[in-house]
Design a protein around this motif. Structure first.
Motif: not given
Length: 276
Positions: A164-170, A173-189
């Motif tokens: 998974v590209p790090k840019e998606l997670e970053e 996070m720029v849009d206001g997600c925490t690292r945990t929220q980014a993991f749950v909403r972006v990486i997990f699916p």
């Protein structure tokens, strides 16, 4: 032209031979389960059951403690799969995204743990369980089954997290997600194929395991279905009809799961093995 024709034929012929070799025992198991006892013990093999009977299935289901063993197997298997996936998700994310001392050594340790036969530790496992007064319990089975499937689960999911590209997670996070929220909403699916592949592997491992429950749980009500398969014996020998019926019932959940998860499971194992 001949070489081209031969090149197309021999892979297909090899695939057919392998398919027949692997599929025939499964067919014979199901076919035997529906045959009358006379056809099973006949000197002349009956390749296709004509007089179909369900008596063997009735005998298998009516065996002592059958539904208790079903509940035990389902409980231990589901808990093992869930625990291993939860733990492996965090471990895979740490190994794929974070850089820390000993990271490579930890990955190698997971690989070695996956390759090592766990049977060499069975005496130590028994002594640990006995000393903690946990014999005849489903808790040690759940714990050790989780540990057994954890290395492959971590390694497979690590490949998916790394892909998974790090840019998606970053961006999340720029849009206001925490690292945990980014993991749950972006990486997990995006980990669905890997989760399906590893959950199927964990299910098969825990569902089929025989030696550990045989050694740790002597109480019949704390055993699982693999031991149930070994009880269909009479004074005249093995009851092959009931044994094949029980084996068919035992294999049915795995076959159903594999049919539904086949594409995701295969792609999950291969992609997770080569990425990252």
């Amino acid at each position: 032209m001949k070489r081209s024709l031969f090149g197309r034929i021999w892979p297909n012929a090899t695939a057919v031979v392998l398919f027949v070799g692997f599929a025939f025992p499964v067919y014979w198991m199901f076919a035997t389960a529906f045959k009358p006892t006379g056809d099973i013990i006949s000197e002349n093999p009956v390749w296709f059951p004509t007089d179909v009977t369900f008596d063997h299935f009735k005998k298998a289901v009516d065996a002592d403690h059958f539904w208790t063993l079903v509940l035990n197997s389902v409980t231990v298997t589901v808990l093992s799969v869930v625990f291993s996936l939860v733990i492996a998700l965090f471990a895979a994310f740490a190994l794929a995204r974070m850089r820390f001392r000993g990271r490579r050594g930890l990955i190698v340790t997971f690989m070695l743990a996956q390759m090592a036969p766990w049977e060499v530790m069975i005496i130590a496992i028994y002594m640990i369980v006995r000393d903690n007064d946990m014999l005849n319990s489903l808790v040690p089975l759940t714990v050790f089954y989780t540990v057994m499937v954890l290395p492959l689960t971590v390694l497979t999911l690590r490949g998916y997290v790394a892909a998974v590209p790090k840019e998606l997670e970053e961006s999340a996070m720029v849009d206001g997600c925490t690292r945990t929220q980014a993991f749950v909403r972006v990486i997990f699916p995006l980990l669905a194929p890997g989760l399906m592949a590893t959950s199927l592997f964990g299910f098969i491992t825990a569902w089929n395991e025989f030696p550990l429950v045989l050694i740790l749980n002597k109480d019949v009500e704390k055993q699982t279905l693999p031991l149930w398969l070994s009880q269909f014996q009479t004074a005249f020998g093995d009851d092959w009809g009931a044994t094949m019926a029980a084996s068919s019932l035992f294999a049915l959940p795995i076959l159903i799961l594999f049919i539904f998860l086949q594409r995701k499971a295969v792609s999950g194992l291969t992609d997770g093995a080569v990425k990252g």
